[in-house]
Design a protein around this motif. Structure first.
Motif, PDB file in Angstrom:
ATOM      1  N   ARG A   1       0.719  -1.019  -0.187  1.00 30.82           N
ATOM      2  CA  ARG A   1       0.006  -0.471   0.089  1.00 30.82           C
ATOM      3  C   ARG A   1       0.531   0.920  -0.087  1.00 30.82           C
ATOM      4  NH1 ARG A   1      -2.938   0.075   5.887  1.00 30.82           N
ATOM      5  NH2 ARG A   1      -0.693   0.790   7.457  1.00 30.82           N
ATOM      6  N   TYR A   2       0.288   2.521  -0.307  1.00 28.46           N
ATOM      7  CA  TYR A   2       0.773   3.492  -0.729  1.00 28.46           C
ATOM      8  C   TYR A   2       0.738   4.445   0.610  1.00 28.46           C
ATOM      9  CZ  TYR A   2       1.324   2.645  -5.140  1.00 28.46           C
ATOM     10  OH  TYR A   2       2.089   2.004  -6.635  1.00 28.46           O
ATOM     11  N   GLU A   3       1.713   4.853   1.152  1.00 29.47           N
ATOM     12  CA  GLU A   3       1.081   6.319   2.306  1.00 29.47           C
ATOM     13  C   GLU A   3       1.607   7.446   2.388  1.00 29.47           C
ATOM     14  OE1 GLU A   3       2.565   4.052   6.011  1.00 29.47           O
ATOM     15  OE2 GLU A   3       1.287   2.417   5.785  1.00 29.47           O
ATOM     16  N   TYR A   4       1.231   8.436   2.083  1.00 21.85           N
ATOM     17  CA  TYR A   4       1.167   9.992   2.091  1.00 21.85           C
ATOM     18  C   TYR A   4       1.357  11.171   2.726  1.00 21.85           C
ATOM     19  CZ  TYR A   4      -2.885  11.409  -0.262  1.00 21.85           C
ATOM     20  OH  TYR A   4      -4.285  11.594   0.170  1.00 21.85           O
ATOM     21  N   GLU A   5       2.531  12.417   2.715  1.00 25.79           N
ATOM     22  CA  GLU A   5       2.057  13.626   3.120  1.00 25.79           C
ATOM     23  C   GLU A   5       2.808  14.558   2.397  1.00 25.79           C
ATOM     24  OE1 GLU A   5       3.884  13.549   6.976  1.00 25.79           O
ATOM     25  OE2 GLU A   5       3.466  12.017   7.864  1.00 25.79           O
TER      26      GLU A   5
END
Length: 205
Positions: free
Chosen positions: A115-119
Motif C-alpha cells: 500500500r501507499y502512504e503519503y504526506e
C-alpha cells in the motif's frame, strides 16, 4: 547507473519482492516465487493535479523491516483460526518538495500485499489523475476474469490467455507454469475500486 534496490522475503523464504528506483528515480518492484520471476519489474506511483508528485524523482530516506506473527479467531468461515504471519518492508521516500511517500510491503508464505502512504506539504487531500501501479506478468498463461464494469459484477467469467485480456475487474486469477495467483484490492480509503487494463502482452496497470 546501478539500481538502488532492497528486498524482503516471505517467512519461509519462498516468495521474494525486490523494490528498486530506476534510472529516473521511478519506483518499481519485482516478485519471484522460488527461482522463477512471476512479476517482472513494474512501476509504482500516481500522477495527481496541482503539481503533486507521487511518481518519480524520489530518493530512499530509510527502510524498516519488521516481522509479525499472530493467530486470530473469526466468528464464521471455512477456518476458525487464522494465522497472520508476514515479513514487512516499509520504504520511506522523499522528493525535493518534501513530499513523503511510504511504500509498505507485506510478504506472506502464500502471497503479498502493498500500500501507499503519503504526506504532501500543505495538502490534506489530493486528486489522483492516473494510477501507475503495474503488474507485468512474466509469462503467458490461463486467466479467469470478468470484464471491467462500473455498474455490476453480475457477469460471466471468461477463461482465456492472460495476454488476451483487454480489461478486467478484480479479482483477476491466472495460472502461469505451475503457479496460481490472483490480483485484488483491499483496504481502500477514499479511493475507487480497482480495474485492470492491458498495456501490451501480459502487462497490466
Amino acid at each position: 547507473m546501478p539500481l538502488k534496490q532492497t528486498e524482503v522475503t516471505s517467512p519461509n523464504g519462498h516468495i521474494r519482492l525486490a523494490f528498486a528506483l530506476d534510472g529516473n528515480n521511478r519506483m518499481t518492484y519485482q516478485v519471484s516465487v522460488g527461482d522463477t520471476v512471476c512479476i517482472t519489474s513494474s512501476l509504482l506511483g500516481f500522477t495527481a493535479k496541482d503539481g503533486v508528485n507521487l511518481a518519480e524523482g524520489f530518493k530512499v530516506i530509510n527502510t524498516d523491516f519488521t516481522t509479525h506473527d499472530e493467530t486470530w479467531t473469526q466468528p464464521w468461515g471455512e477456518n476458525k483460526n487464522i494465522r497472520n504471519h508476514y515479513n514487512e518492508m516499509a520504504v520511506h521516500l522523499s522528493d525535493t518538495t518534501n513530499t513523503k511517500l511510504t511504500l509498505r510491503f507485506r510478504i506472506f508464505d502464500d502471497g503479498l500485499g502493498f500500500r501507499y502512504e503519503y504526506e504532501v506539504p500543505g495538502a490534506d487531500s489530493i486528486l489522483v489523475t492516473d494510477e501507475l501501479t503495474a503488474f507485468n506478468i512474466a509469462q503467458d498463461g490461463t486467466s479467469w476474469s470478468i470484464p471491467a464494469n462500473y455498474d455490476t459484477y453480475e457477469l460471466l467469467y471468461r477463461t482465456q490467455p492472460v495476454s488476451r485480456i483487454d480489461n478486467a475487474n478484480t479479482p483477476m486469477t491466472f495460472k502461469t507454469g505451475g503457479l496460481y495467483a490472483s490480483i485484488h484490492e483491499a483496504a481502500l480509503t477514499d479511493f475507487p475500486e480497482m480495474t485492470l487494463k492491458n498495456t501490451g502482452n501480459c502487462n497490466f496497470k
